[in-house]
Design an enzyme around this catalytic site. Sequence first.
Site, PDB file in Angstrom:
ATOM      1  N   GLU A 145       0.778  -1.673  -0.025  1.00 28.86           N
ATOM      2  CA  GLU A 145      -0.714   0.136   0.167  1.00 28.86           C
ATOM      3  C   GLU A 145       0.821   1.005  -0.261  1.00 28.86           C
ATOM      4  OE1 GLU A 145      -3.517   1.994   2.572  1.00 28.86           O
ATOM      5  OE2 GLU A 145      -2.692   0.948   3.282  1.00 28.86           O
ATOM      6  N   HIS A 147       0.438   4.823   1.103  1.00 30.35           N
ATOM      7  CA  HIS A 147      -0.514   5.319   1.573  1.00 30.35           C
ATOM      8  C   HIS A 147      -0.155   7.042   2.169  1.00 30.35           C
ATOM      9  CE1 HIS A 147      -3.022   6.140   5.113  1.00 30.35           C
ATOM     10  NE2 HIS A 147      -3.561   5.328   5.493  1.00 30.35           N
ATOM     11  N   ASP A 177      -3.424   4.717  -2.279  1.00 32.11           N
ATOM     12  CA  ASP A 177      -4.573   5.128  -1.728  1.00 32.11           C
ATOM     13  C   ASP A 177      -4.806   6.322  -2.097  1.00 32.11           C
ATOM     14  OD1 ASP A 177      -5.148   6.334   0.273  1.00 32.11           O
ATOM     15  OD2 ASP A 177      -5.921   4.814   1.107  1.00 32.11           O
ATOM     16  N   HIS A 275      -6.662   1.265  -3.422  1.00 30.96           N
ATOM     17  CA  HIS A 275      -7.865   2.323  -2.727  1.00 30.96           C
ATOM     18  C   HIS A 275      -8.211   3.180  -2.600  1.00 30.96           C
ATOM     19  CE1 HIS A 275      -5.980  -0.468   1.232  1.00 30.96           C
ATOM     20  NE2 HIS A 275      -6.716  -1.149   1.071  1.00 30.96           N
ATOM     21  N   GLU A 311     -13.259   3.874   0.015  1.00 28.54           N
ATOM     22  CA  GLU A 311     -13.113   3.585   2.088  1.00 28.54           C
ATOM     23  C   GLU A 311     -12.630   5.069   2.445  1.00 28.54           C
ATOM     24  OE1 GLU A 311      -8.534   3.063   3.843  1.00 28.54           O
ATOM     25  OE2 GLU A 311      -8.333   2.595   2.124  1.00 28.54           O
TER      26      GLU A 311
END
Length: 348
Positions: A145, A147, A177, A275, A311
């Site tokens: 991920e 992020h 993300d 995401h 999300e």
Amino acid sequence: MTALALPRLGVTLYSFTPYYHAREYSFEDLIRIAGERDLGPGLEIVGYQSIKGFPKLPDGFVKDFRRRVDEAGLELSAMGANADAGIPHDRLLNEDELTEYMAHQLHTAKELGFPIVRVQHSVTPDLMERLLPLAEKLDLTMGMEIHSPHSVHHPKIQALVERYEKLGSPHLGFIPDWGASLTRLPPSALQTYAAADVPRELLDAYDRQWDVFHAEGVITTDAEQGAQFRRMRELNERFGGDDVSVRIGTNAVGLFGHQRPEDWSAIMPWVVHVHGKFYGIDENGEEPSVPHGLLLRQLVDAGYTGYISSEWEGWHWNTTDDPFEMVAWQHRLMRRIFGEIEAEAGVR
């Protein structure tokens, strides 16, 4: 023109964290409601959040879980694994311990039926390489991920790109993300804190400072991040803030990233899951801080047909809006943009 190949929509149960923490709904309830309210078909869960005793599974859990997913008309998209090297109170897990910790979660993901496992930045390139034979044996894809505050430009991500190129395995990838690519502070956060009597002067100062950080570009070192945290705390003190108001300042540094949306193209060949982070939908049906049009067009142009997990992370401050309805609004937004993309391409 024939239909375009488009990404598929889904949801991570993380979006419904307030309901789960308050025990208003069980894990099983959330699966059922995601199906009933057409928030799939993709279903993502966070293992440690969703399953008591994870990564150990109770007797009969797998059979019951798969039955519930099938009955809800959902498809398993990804499982979020934790890579918390700080589990011991007095030290960090060493690489052997972290390898074992992650391996157990990979086995559990396979048992549950997930094809993709989200991993976090504590997993180094060396550790990813050590886990790769197991992932290949289990036919799982590990997605790192990306992020906020990290970005495709961060040294940790660049090191992984180099290792991926060396290893050349389809079982390695990235999970963008969208919280890493904001264009402004989420208005819903500013509005919520204003309603909680945080001084308007402080909120305006946070907003202006975030814009300054945004103009400076992404951070690539812990020292840069630390300096931004200190700057926000200084503003909190200067304008009479407290332990509540400081949260939006720290969130502005840790959660709301500055990467240009177009820069995701640097890792697009390795994108295995997405995401779809968002914080609110305005009266026009738009997400004012996350540029959905740019992000979705980029995925379509790259030929990405995997899942986007909605999300909703606005629950960190927004305790009034219904998380299920928020996800439904984002799905409507994304479907509308897909329709625009198809119209531009002449799809009938």
